[in-house]
Design an enzyme around this catalytic site. Structure first.
Site, PDB file in Angstrom:
ATOM      1  N   SER A   1       0.881  -1.185   0.000  1.00 13.53           N
ATOM      2  CA  SER A   1       0.000   0.000   0.000  1.00 13.53           C
ATOM      3  C   SER A   1       0.912   1.227   0.000  1.00 13.53           C
ATOM      4  CB  SER A   1      -0.866   0.027   1.258  1.00 13.53           C
ATOM      5  OG  SER A   1      -1.630  -1.140   1.352  1.00 13.53           O
TER       6      SER A   1
ATOM      7  N   LYS B   1      -7.247   1.937  -2.467  1.00 17.83           N
ATOM      8  CA  LYS B   1      -6.804   1.509  -1.129  1.00 17.83           C
ATOM      9  C   LYS B   1      -6.828   2.694  -0.149  1.00 17.83           C
ATOM     10  CE  LYS B   1      -4.713  -0.821   2.142  1.00 17.83           C
ATOM     11  NZ  LYS B   1      -5.151  -2.014   2.818  1.00 17.83           N
TER      12      LYS B   1
ATOM     13  N   LYS C   1       0.863   5.712   8.119  1.00 13.36           N
ATOM     14  CA  LYS C   1       1.510   5.753   6.798  1.00 13.36           C
ATOM     15  C   LYS C   1       0.461   5.922   5.695  1.00 13.36           C
ATOM     16  CE  LYS C   1       1.987   1.979   4.799  1.00 13.36           C
ATOM     17  NZ  LYS C   1       1.332   1.146   3.793  1.00 13.36           N
TER      18      LYS C   1
HETATM   19  P1  NAD Z   1       5.765  -6.060   7.387  1.00 13.23           P
HETATM   20  O1  NAD Z   1       6.544  -4.933   7.975  1.00 13.23           O
HETATM   21  O2  NAD Z   1       5.348  -7.206   8.256  1.00 13.23           O
HETATM   22  O3  NAD Z   1       6.587  -6.701   6.151  1.00 13.23           O
HETATM   23  C1  NAD Z   1       7.418  -5.985   5.282  1.00 13.23           C
HETATM   24  C2  NAD Z   1       8.575  -6.902   4.876  1.00 13.23           C
HETATM   25  O4  NAD Z   1       9.385  -6.207   3.921  1.00 13.23           O
HETATM   26  C3  NAD Z   1       9.491  -7.251   6.057  1.00 13.23           C
HETATM   27  O5  NAD Z   1       9.633  -8.660   6.155  1.00 13.23           O
HETATM   28  C4  NAD Z   1      10.812  -6.562   5.715  1.00 13.23           C
HETATM   29  O6  NAD Z   1      11.954  -7.287   6.145  1.00 13.23           O
HETATM   30  C5  NAD Z   1      10.733  -6.531   4.176  1.00 13.23           C
HETATM   31  N1  NAD Z   1      11.603  -5.521   3.593  1.00 13.23           N
HETATM   32  C6  NAD Z   1      11.663  -4.192   3.888  1.00 13.23           C
HETATM   33  N2  NAD Z   1      12.597  -3.587   3.117  1.00 13.23           N
HETATM   34  C7  NAD Z   1      13.117  -4.567   2.319  1.00 13.23           C
HETATM   35  C8  NAD Z   1      14.129  -4.575   1.317  1.00 13.23           C
HETATM   36  N3  NAD Z   1      14.803  -3.461   0.990  1.00 13.23           N
HETATM   37  N4  NAD Z   1      14.422  -5.751   0.705  1.00 13.23           N
HETATM   38  C9  NAD Z   1      13.774  -6.890   1.039  1.00 13.23           C
HETATM   39  N5  NAD Z   1      12.803  -6.950   1.989  1.00 13.23           N
HETATM   40  C10 NAD Z   1      12.496  -5.794   2.614  1.00 13.23           C
HETATM   41  O7  NAD Z   1       4.503  -5.404   6.674  1.00 13.23           O
HETATM   42  P2  NAD Z   1       3.114  -6.108   6.258  1.00 13.23           P
HETATM   43  O8  NAD Z   1       2.163  -6.016   7.379  1.00 13.23           O
HETATM   44  O9  NAD Z   1       3.393  -7.424   5.608  1.00 13.23           O
HETATM   45  O10 NAD Z   1       2.592  -5.045   5.165  1.00 13.23           O
HETATM   46  C11 NAD Z   1       3.126  -4.975   3.858  1.00 13.23           C
HETATM   47  C12 NAD Z   1       2.260  -4.009   3.066  1.00 13.23           C
HETATM   48  O11 NAD Z   1       0.916  -4.500   3.031  1.00 13.23           O
HETATM   49  C13 NAD Z   1       2.191  -2.582   3.668  1.00 13.23           C
HETATM   50  O12 NAD Z   1       2.190  -1.648   2.647  1.00 13.23           O
HETATM   51  C14 NAD Z   1       0.861  -2.603   4.430  1.00 13.23           C
HETATM   52  O13 NAD Z   1       0.301  -1.301   4.546  1.00 13.23           O
HETATM   53  C15 NAD Z   1       0.033  -3.500   3.525  1.00 13.23           C
HETATM   54  N6  NAD Z   1      -1.088  -4.183   4.206  1.00 13.23           N
HETATM   55  C16 NAD Z   1      -0.916  -4.737   5.447  1.00 13.23           C
HETATM   56  C17 NAD Z   1      -1.994  -5.361   6.078  1.00 13.23           C
HETATM   57  C18 NAD Z   1      -1.858  -5.962   7.465  1.00 13.23           C
HETATM   58  O14 NAD Z   1      -2.890  -6.277   8.072  1.00 13.23           O
HETATM   59  N7  NAD Z   1      -0.656  -6.165   7.984  1.00 13.23           N
HETATM   60  C19 NAD Z   1      -3.251  -5.430   5.440  1.00 13.23           C
HETATM   61  C20 NAD Z   1      -3.376  -4.897   4.158  1.00 13.23           C
HETATM   62  C21 NAD Z   1      -2.286  -4.278   3.559  1.00 13.23           C
END
Ligand code: NAD
Length: 293
Positions: free
Chosen positions: A94, A169, A237
């Site tokens: 997102s 979104k 965010k």
């Molecule tokens: P998270 O922080 O759990 O996961 C992000 C992952 O990205 C981490 O494992 C991190 O190590 C990895 N990462 C960051 N920088 C990196 C890089 N340079 N190279 C490789 N890996 C890298 O976040 P999440 O909850 O999985 O959310 C991901 C996206 O989905 C966000 O944009 C969030 O807004 C969206 N989202 C989350 C949810 C939720 O309920 N958690 C629901 C809908 C949408």
């Protein structure tokens, strides 16, 4: 079809497992080795950004926000430096629609197509493969990759050209934040006026005020269970991206601005890692009363 996925966090990890269950050949990458190992144990191959770029037909990312997407795709050793013309990039994070358009423009100059495809539904829906995808990009590319997205989601809807997925979104996130605040405000009123919020919920959930947000978040507020779910920090965010987008297109967002300040208050109070249903804590503080049991 060879698929690459970068970003194996709360969402990316179960999404990777569903891609594998559907029989795709999957290469993965994340800064967190434990996350990579878990997905490799399910049949994926660990790969560098370069290897993913060089070998995959389609590259997916599930990263926190726009800066990480730009770094991973366009940075010094960015994946797009290694992707061939005719391949596709699908960002499921997102991010701001403005950033999605910026990335798509750089990729288009290299002959790489892009879809922005953020999701709604948290970790449980990511695990069950029942996420809702909101997609922006060319119809022809959407048609080509709809089946791939469908192995992670129950609903996959194209909302328009590139950026439309993230615009949708942002609309979703504005509605959810304001809804949780409305729910908290109303339940505080009921509690202070002497009516049990559980009975209010039971009485109104089937009527006009009822909603998926109410069904999901009222039980958490009532039990004081603020384990995420969806963290307040991530919602901050999203609202920052909504405010940026709104200002750039001239769409006033007075309630979103207020929600941003409520979230900022909660973060300053040490609640940034709580579920966003923790908005109720703000109301409990200003009302001097516990809403739930
Ligand atoms: P998270 O922080 O759990 O996961 C992000 C992952 O990205 C981490 O494992 C991190 O190590 C990895 N990462 C960051 N920088 C990196 C890089 N340079 N190279 C490789 N890996 C890298 O976040 P999440 O909850 O999985 O959310 C991901 C996206 O989905 C966000 O944009 C969030 O807004 C969206 N989202 C989350 C949810 C939720 O309920 N958690 C629901 C809908 C949408």
């Amino acid at each position: 079809m060879k698929v690459g996925l970068i970003g194996l966090g709360i969402m990316g990890k179960p999404m990777a497992k569903n891609i594998l269950k559907s029989g795709y050949d999957l290469c993965v990458n994340d800064l967190n080795k434990a996350n990579v190992d878990e997905v490799v144990a399910c049949g994926a191959k660990a790969a560098s950004s370069e290897e993913i770029g060089r070998t995959c037909d389609v590259v997916l990312t599930m990263l926190p926000n726009g800066p990480q997407v730009k770094q991973v795709m366009l940075g010094e050793n960015g994946v797009s430096n290694f992707m061939k013309a005719g391949t596709t990039y699908i960002d499921m994070s997102s991010i701001s629609p403005l950033v999605a358009k910026e990335v798509a423009e750089v990729l288009a100059a290299k002959g790489i197509d892009m879809l922005d495809a953020p999701v709604s539904g948290g970790e449980p829906m990511a695990i069950n493969g029942t996420l809702s995808f909101m997609v922006g990009g060319k119809q022809q590319i959407f048609d080509k990759y709809k089946a791939l997205l469908s192995c992670m989601g129950a609903s996959v809807v194209r909302c328009g050209d590139i950026g439309a997925g993230n615009t949708t979104k942002l609309a979703n996130q504005v509605i959810v934040a304001i809804n949780i605040a409305g729910l908290s405000e109303a339940m505080l009123l009921a509690k202070k006026a002497g009516v049990d919020p559980q009975l209010v919920f039971d009485a109104i959930k089937g009527g006009l005020a009822g909603s998926n947000v109410m069904n999901a978040k009222f039980p958490m507020i009532n039990e004081h269970n603020y384990k995420p779910g969806f963290r307040i920090d991530l919602h901050i965010k999203d609202l920052a991206n909504a405010l940026d987008c709104g200002h750039s297109v001239g769409s006033p967002l007075p309630l979103t601005a207020l929600m941003m300040e409520i979230f900022q208050t909660l973060r300053a109070d040490g609640c940034g890692s709580d579920d966003h249903s923790g908005i109720a804590k703000y109301y409990e503080k200003i009302g001097g009363t516990q809403i739930g049991k």
